[in-house]
Scaffold this active site. Structure first.
Site, PDB file in Angstrom:
ATOM      1  CE  LYS A  32      -2.306   1.653   3.808  1.00  0.00           C
ATOM      2  NZ  LYS A  32      -2.142   3.119   3.890  1.00  0.00           N
ATOM      3  CG  ASP A  59      -4.786   4.525   1.867  1.00  0.00           C
ATOM      4  OD1 ASP A  59      -5.933   4.990   1.706  1.00  0.00           O
ATOM      5  OD2 ASP A  59      -4.276   4.339   2.995  1.00  0.00           O
ATOM      6  CE  LYS A  61      -7.682   6.563   4.427  1.00  0.00           C
ATOM      7  NZ  LYS A  61      -6.241   6.295   4.387  1.00  0.00           N
ATOM      8  CG  ASP A  64     -12.487  18.221  -4.771  1.00  0.00           C
ATOM      9  OD1 ASP A  64     -13.453  18.990  -4.945  1.00  0.00           O
ATOM     10  OD2 ASP A  64     -11.318  18.628  -4.704  1.00  0.00           O
ATOM     11  CB  THR A 119     -10.270   2.946  12.496  1.00  0.00           C
ATOM     12  OG1 THR A 119      -9.067   3.255  11.790  1.00  0.00           O
ATOM     13  CG2 THR A 119     -10.968   1.807  11.806  1.00  0.00           C
ATOM     14  NE  ARG A 211       2.263   2.068  13.330  1.00  0.00           N
ATOM     15  CZ  ARG A 211       1.448   2.851  14.014  1.00  0.00           C
ATOM     16  NH1 ARG A 211       1.943   3.689  14.895  1.00  0.00           N
ATOM     17  NH2 ARG A 211       0.148   2.788  13.812  1.00  0.00           N
TER      18      ARG A 211
END
Ligand code: C5P
Length: 235
Positions: A32, A59, A61, A64, A119, A211
């Site tokens: 990603k 990614d 996002k 508009d 999230t 991570r």
């Protein structure tokens, strides 16, 4: 349904990213590319990683007006990424325009996903700041249904919401879930986490892992552990 582990390449530049990918000699994991790396290095980093043989989830996002998102998606379609996304909050009209922009002249289209509620947004903030007078579960479900109506392939959501989305939109509607941690590890800044094995049980189609792999002493071993738990079900 395909099941795979997507590594979040949350690195600040090309050198660090490619040094990390160089460790993977035998396999080419799905990766990603997020805003940090894309804004730092531009579309060339996507081309370079694609050239190395990785599948890519871009990614960014998008959110508009429909015409702007459509034109932006048309540009992204030229990068040949495998998956990309937008915010469902942009409305069904925006999502439809995005899908149209991302579809190539030959009719093929990258997998297009919608972010439901981030999230990092909790229900209290959603109610008080965004004035959304509904539960988080109902909001996620409704946004997922809107994405489906617009012709999208699935959503990015918490693994805790994967079953709810599948129930509302059917088994073929994809759930791509970040917030993954091994049972014996720290949660970092993620609030609600699940192990790869639990995400498999919850019905996630893809897990996004940053991570726990990128900061591991042996990233290749950590990625293999994710694949064993999530894809092969060997927890
Ligand atoms: O390092 P970690 O595994 O927490 O990284 C998770 C990745 O998934 C990050 O790139 C983060 O931006 C992304 N993500 C997330 N939660 C969302 C959407 C995306 O953690 N709701």
């Amino acid at each position: 349904m395909p099941k795979d582990v997507i590594i979040a390449l949350d690195f600040e530049n090309r050198e660090k990213t490619l040094a990390f990918l160089d460790r993977f000699t035998a396999a080419k994991p799905y990766v990603k590319i997020g805003m940090e790396l894309f804004y730092a290095e531009g579309p060339d980093i996507v081309r370079e990683i694609k050239r190395r043989g990785h599948r890519i989830f871009l990614d960014l996002k998008l959110h508009d007006i429909p015409n702007t998102v459509k034109k932006a998606m048309k540009v992204l379609s030229g990068l040949d990424v495998d998956m990309t996304n937008l915010h469902a909050a942009g409305t069904i009209a925006m999502m439809e325009a995005a899908k149209e922009g991302l579809t190539k002249p030959d009719g093929t289209c990258a997998t297009l996903l919608a972010v439901t509620q981030l999230t990092s947004t909790d229900e209290a903030r959603m109610r008080e700041e965004l004035l959304i007078d509904a539960t988080m579960q109902d909001t996620v479900k409704h946004y997922a249904q809107n994405a489906q109506k617009a012709g999208l392939s699935g959503v990015v959501c918490s693994p805790l919401e994967a079953a709810l989305v599948k129930e509302a939109c059917g088994p073929d509607f994809l759930t791509v879930t970040p917030g993954i941690r091994f049972a014996d590890a720290a949660a970092d800044d993620q609030r609600r986490v699940m192990t790869p094995a639990k995400a498999r049980e919850a019905g996630s189609d893809y897990i996004v892992v940053g991570r726990p792999i990128t900061a591991a002493p042996d990233p290749v071993a950590a990625w293999e552990r994710c694949v064993n738990e999530f894809v092969k079900g060997e927890a």
